[in-house]
Enzyme design. Structure first.
Site, PDB file in Angstrom:
ATOM      1  N   TYR A  32       0.823  -1.205   0.000  1.00 59.97           N
ATOM      2  CA  TYR A  32       0.000   0.000   0.000  1.00 59.97           C
ATOM      3  C   TYR A  32       0.857   1.255   0.000  1.00 59.97           C
ATOM      4  CZ  TYR A  32       0.855   0.989   4.982  1.00 59.97           C
ATOM      5  OH  TYR A  32       1.436   1.296   6.186  1.00 59.97           O
ATOM      6  N   ARG A  51       8.315   4.271  -4.541  1.00 59.54           N
ATOM      7  CA  ARG A  51       8.345   3.310  -3.432  1.00 59.54           C
ATOM      8  C   ARG A  51       7.339   2.189  -3.666  1.00 59.54           C
ATOM      9  NH1 ARG A  51       7.570   5.794   2.338  1.00 59.54           N
ATOM     10  NH2 ARG A  51       5.397   5.888   1.649  1.00 59.54           N
ATOM     11  N   LYS A 146       6.408  -1.750   1.795  1.00 61.84           N
ATOM     12  CA  LYS A 146       5.240  -1.170   2.483  1.00 61.84           C
ATOM     13  C   LYS A 146       4.088  -2.166   2.367  1.00 61.84           C
ATOM     14  CE  LYS A 146       3.201   3.406   3.270  1.00 61.84           C
ATOM     15  NZ  LYS A 146       3.290   3.364   4.720  1.00 61.84           N
ATOM     16  N   GLU A 178      12.421   2.630  13.750  1.00 57.59           N
ATOM     17  CA  GLU A 178      11.484   3.682  13.333  1.00 57.59           C
ATOM     18  C   GLU A 178      10.258   3.598  14.230  1.00 57.59           C
ATOM     19  OE1 GLU A 178       9.937   3.019   9.364  1.00 57.59           O
ATOM     20  OE2 GLU A 178       9.954   0.859   9.649  1.00 57.59           O
TER      21      GLU A 178
HETATM   22  N1  PDD Z   1       2.932   5.381   7.210  1.00 55.22           N
HETATM   23  N2  PDD Z   1       7.626   4.087   8.618  1.00 55.22           N
HETATM   24  C1  PDD Z   1       6.477   3.390   8.654  1.00 55.22           C
HETATM   25  C2  PDD Z   1       6.462   2.040   9.290  1.00 55.22           C
HETATM   26  C3  PDD Z   1       5.308   3.953   8.088  1.00 55.22           C
HETATM   27  O1  PDD Z   1       4.159   3.245   8.103  1.00 55.22           O
HETATM   28  C4  PDD Z   1       5.361   5.262   7.519  1.00 55.22           C
HETATM   29  C5  PDD Z   1       4.158   5.916   6.900  1.00 55.22           C
HETATM   30  C6  PDD Z   1       6.582   5.941   7.514  1.00 55.22           C
HETATM   31  C7  PDD Z   1       6.736   7.322   6.914  1.00 55.22           C
HETATM   32  O2  PDD Z   1       6.690   7.294   5.497  1.00 55.22           O
HETATM   33  P1  PDD Z   1       6.193   8.582   4.690  1.00 55.22           P
HETATM   34  O3  PDD Z   1       6.988   9.718   5.193  1.00 55.22           O
HETATM   35  O4  PDD Z   1       6.492   8.257   3.279  1.00 55.22           O
HETATM   36  O5  PDD Z   1       4.737   8.726   4.969  1.00 55.22           O
HETATM   37  C8  PDD Z   1       7.700   5.318   8.069  1.00 55.22           C
HETATM   38  C9  PDD Z   1       1.725   5.828   6.569  1.00 55.22           C
HETATM   39  C10 PDD Z   1       1.472   7.281   6.671  1.00 55.22           C
HETATM   40  C11 PDD Z   1       0.587   4.950   7.048  1.00 55.22           C
HETATM   41  O6  PDD Z   1       0.822   3.755   7.244  1.00 55.22           O
HETATM   42  O7  PDD Z   1      -0.542   5.443   7.198  1.00 55.22           O
END
Ligand code: PDD
Length: 284
Positions: A32, A51, A146, A178
């Site tokens: 996703y 990504r 993801k 993270e």
């Molecule tokens: N999540 N790390 C994880 C595990 C994440 O799920 C996310 C983002 C990020 C940050 O990625 P970005 O800056 O590209 O949003 C890092 C999204 C927002 C979600 O799962 O809703």
């Protein structure tokens, strides 16, 4: 927010259905993205789509798709404005439950929208610092994908909430990786640090932009392993994600970060980010 996209159709959410044999449902065999649209314009859309390609390649899902056209149309049908677009691609359904991958399946493509706040335009003084906990990283070893296997993320978030915190920072083999749904940064004596990209973390689009903007604005920064001691002793701690922007952390477990206020470097980065976002949206 009623119109969703499913397999070629823009339809009301309550009419969108997926097979019970869909491998996304049975095995979390799916990936996703979450992409912010401000005033109807995709923010770092290209980076999100790159990504997504990485995640699809890792799962060996072969899909040619016009994401820009599809997502723009969906945003338009949902009234434009400030929306986060969720998109999911599953490997599809084989009409039965079998573990082995059949490369002939037609992937299921789903997308929907949700309103988001434009935190940058609301201003730094509207941002409240958050409390986080640190807990074990129970996830698998391909966190660069993801994937929708989010149970460990959901359970640690719940653990955080039960302790009065809003986010969990994860620890694996003595290093912090993270957050449950975000990346993190620390500031030590004016230098910005964040863990390096690898299979232990998601390569966040907000993280990448923060590093880019730090370089452009002469803010020293390094990618480095960070352990618990460094985290709790840092002058500032931030988290970053597409939907939450850059948020200062003011408490970690029982430790107050710095003086317990939103940090000065955070304020500076937030303003730099706000200017960048404004330019990107308006071309000014
Ligand atoms: N999540 N790390 C994880 C595990 C994440 O799920 C996310 C983002 C990020 C940050 O990625 P970005 O800056 O590209 O949003 C890092 C999204 C927002 C979600 O799962 O809703």
């Amino acid at each position: 927010m009623d119109t969703v996209y499913l397999n070629g159709e823009y339809i009301p959410a309550d009419q969108a259905t997926v097979s019970v044999f869909d491998r996304g449902f049975l095995f979390s065999d799916s990936v996703y993205e979450v992409i912010p649209f401000y005033q109807g314009v995709g923010f770092r859309l290209e980076e999100h789509l790159q990504r997504l390609e990485h995640s699809l390649r890792a799962l060996r899902i072969d899909l040619k798709f016009d994401w820009v056209a599809t997502l723009s149309r969906l945003v338009e049908l949902n009234g434009g404005g400030n929306l986060s677009v969720y998109l999911q691609v599953t490997r599809g359904s084989a009409g039965k439950r079998v573990h082995a991958i059949d490369h002939h399946l037609r992937p299921t493509v789903f997308a929907c929208c949700q309103p988001i706040r434009d935190v940058y335009q609301e201003g730094a003084d509207k941002v409240e610092g958050i409390k986080v906990i640190v807990t074990a990283d129970l996830r698998w070893h391909r966190c660069d994908i993801k994937s929708t296997c989010l149970l460990p993320n959901i359970l640690v978030l719940q653990q955080a909430r039960e302790l009065g915190a809003q986010e969990a920072i994860l620890q694996r083999d003595g290093a912090l990786t993270e957050g449950a749904s975000c990346n993190f940064f620390i500031v030590e004596q004016g230098v910005l640090y964040t863990p390096p990209i690898g299979t232990e973390i998601l390569s966040g689009t907000t993280r990448a932009l923060i590093l880019e903007l730090a370089d452009q604005n002469g803010i020293p920064r390094q990618e480095a392993k960070i352990d618990y001691q460094r985290l709790i002793q840092a002058d500032e701690v931030w988290i970053s994600s597409s939907t939450r922007a850059i948020v200062p952390v003011v408490q970690i477990d029982d430790y107050v970060v710095g003086d317990g206020q939103n940090g000065l470097l955070w304020q500076r980065m937030f303003e730099i980010f706000t200017r960048y976002q404004h330019q990107l949206m308006t071309g000014e």
